[in-house]
Design an enzyme around this catalytic site. Structure first.
Site, PDB file in Angstrom:
ATOM      1  N   THR A 100       0.016  13.285  -0.710  1.00 18.05           N
ATOM      2  CA  THR A 100       0.161  12.454   0.484  1.00 18.05           C
ATOM      3  C   THR A 100      -1.190  12.021   1.053  1.00 18.05           C
ATOM      4  O   THR A 100      -1.262  11.517   2.173  1.00 18.05           O
ATOM      5  CB  THR A 100       0.948  13.206   1.564  1.00 18.05           C
ATOM      6  OG1 THR A 100       0.286  14.452   1.855  1.00 18.05           O
ATOM      7  CG2 THR A 100       2.376  13.491   1.110  1.00 18.05           C
ATOM      8  N   LYS A 133       2.922   7.921  14.533  1.00 17.07           N
ATOM      9  CA  LYS A 133       3.409   8.350  13.218  1.00 17.07           C
ATOM     10  C   LYS A 133       3.761   9.838  13.236  1.00 17.07           C
ATOM     11  O   LYS A 133       2.932  10.659  13.597  1.00 17.07           O
ATOM     12  CB  LYS A 133       2.347   8.069  12.151  1.00 17.07           C
ATOM     13  CG  LYS A 133       1.949   6.601  12.050  1.00 17.07           C
ATOM     14  CD  LYS A 133       0.834   6.381  11.057  1.00 17.07           C
ATOM     15  CE  LYS A 133      -0.445   7.069  11.471  1.00 17.07           C
ATOM     16  NZ  LYS A 133      -1.613   6.675  10.655  1.00 17.07           N
ATOM     17  N   GLY A 192      -4.088   9.843   2.045  1.00 21.19           N
ATOM     18  CA  GLY A 192      -4.213   8.411   2.279  1.00 21.19           C
ATOM     19  C   GLY A 192      -2.963   7.749   2.811  1.00 21.19           C
ATOM     20  O   GLY A 192      -2.902   6.519   2.902  1.00 21.19           O
ATOM     21  N   THR A 193      -1.966   8.534   3.217  1.00 23.39           N
ATOM     22  CA  THR A 193      -0.710   7.956   3.703  1.00 23.39           C
ATOM     23  C   THR A 193      -0.925   7.088   4.933  1.00 23.39           C
ATOM     24  O   THR A 193      -0.384   5.983   5.037  1.00 23.39           O
ATOM     25  CB  THR A 193       0.296   9.080   4.025  1.00 23.39           C
ATOM     26  OG1 THR A 193       0.480   9.886   2.865  1.00 23.39           O
ATOM     27  CG2 THR A 193       1.638   8.502   4.442  1.00 23.39           C
ATOM     28  N   GLY A 194      -1.729   7.584   5.886  1.00 29.07           N
ATOM     29  CA  GLY A 194      -1.958   6.820   7.108  1.00 29.07           C
ATOM     30  C   GLY A 194      -2.708   5.533   6.859  1.00 29.07           C
ATOM     31  O   GLY A 194      -2.365   4.479   7.421  1.00 29.07           O
ATOM     32  N   CYS A 195      -3.733   5.589   6.025  1.00 33.03           N
ATOM     33  CA  CYS A 195      -4.481   4.383   5.659  1.00 33.03           C
ATOM     34  C   CYS A 195      -3.551   3.367   5.000  1.00 33.03           C
ATOM     35  O   CYS A 195      -3.591   2.162   5.297  1.00 33.03           O
ATOM     36  CB  CYS A 195      -5.608   4.723   4.685  1.00 33.03           C
ATOM     37  SG  CYS A 195      -6.777   5.954   5.263  1.00 33.03           S
TER      38      CYS A 195
END
Length: 277
Positions: A212, A179, A214-217
């Site tokens: 942003t 990512k 918590g974007t990865g979760c």
């Protein structure tokens, strides 16, 4: 005679975010928004808000196992998303119980530290993940910092991300999505690679937003949800990327707390998907 159905179920194994923006809370919001029935196994409890993590309590590994077993024995998921695994004992516990329920699509977001810099997994946990869990994983979804810690390779552009993805495949997972949300530029990129030789780059417009957290979760959970709904891995990655990008845009002008706020997970929620029983 009445026709019975079952919901499209997804399991998240992750840490709890008391501020509601990341971890278990973000995962369950994402599942619900995409029409899936979310179940959970909590690996750690964090004292957390939009400003950062102030404390962590690790759940005993046996209790993590019991949560997973309870869900698996009654509400078997169609996909599993894994987030925070704080120590090697938890990694071992999760690996042991999941082996009893193979095969299942497993999306692993290898959470190492919070966006505010708090360490969420120790070095022994990373070593255990590489040895025990990576070989079971369908898709690994590290960000650039996690990619560097896992491979020793710094990724500052798309070519670097492609090279890093190749190195990550050598660690055992079936596929990798690196990512690139921390890159600079008007477009952001995620790079996909798998053991069948498929290589894909996904591009998204940069959205200027402080919200942003918590974007990865959310991305990993959305991928798991779309896989549970029947999409292939690359289709699920594309759909999840669009979902996250819109969720960031729809939440950019909302003030939640004094720090980095959450995405707008519910900009267009879907009805719970029903499957034939």
């Amino acid at each position: 005679m009445m026709q019975y159905y079952q919901y499209c179920s997804v399991l998240t194994i992750a840490g709890s975010d008391s501020g509601g923006g990341a971890g278990i809370q973000a995962d369950l919001k994402t599942f619900a928004a995409l029409g899936c029935y979310g179940t959970s196994a909590i690996t750690a409890i964090t004292a957390q808000n939009t400003l950062g993590v102030t404390d962590i309590h690790i759940i005993p590994p046996a209790m993590v196992q019991n949560q997973i077993s309870a869900v698996m024995s009654d509400i078997r998921p169609l996909a599993v998303k894994i987030g925070m695994l704080p120590n090697a004992e938890t990694v071992q516990a999760v690996t042991d119980v999941l082996k009893k329920h193979e095969p299942l699509p497993i999306i692993l977001d290898p959470v190492i530290s919070s966006s505010s810099g708090k360490q969420l997994a120790d070095n022994e946990a990373l070593l255990a993940m590489k040895e025990l869990l990576f070989p079971m994983v369908t898709l690994l979804t590290p960000n650039l910092n996690e990619t560097t810690q896992l491979t020793g390779k710094h990724a500052g552009n798309v070519d670097d991300m492609i090279n890093a993805a190749e190195a990550l495949l050598d660690l055992g997972s079936q596929a990798v999505l690196v990512k690139g949300g921390h890159l600079d530029g008007l477009e952001l990129y995620n790079v996909y690679a798998d053991r069948q030789g498929v290589r894909k780059t996904f591009a998204y417009p940069f959205i200027n937003s402080l919200n942003t957290h918590g974007t990865g979760c959310t991305l990993a959970s959305a991928i798991a949800a779309y896989i549970a709904r029947g999409q292939s891995i690359t289709e699920a990655i594309a759909s999840a990327g669009v979902y996250v990008n819109i969720a960031i845009k729809e939440g950019q002008n909302v003030k939640t707390g004094e720090g980095s706020g959450p995405l707008n997970h519910f900009f267009k929620p879907r009805k719970l998907a029903k499957l034939d029983f």
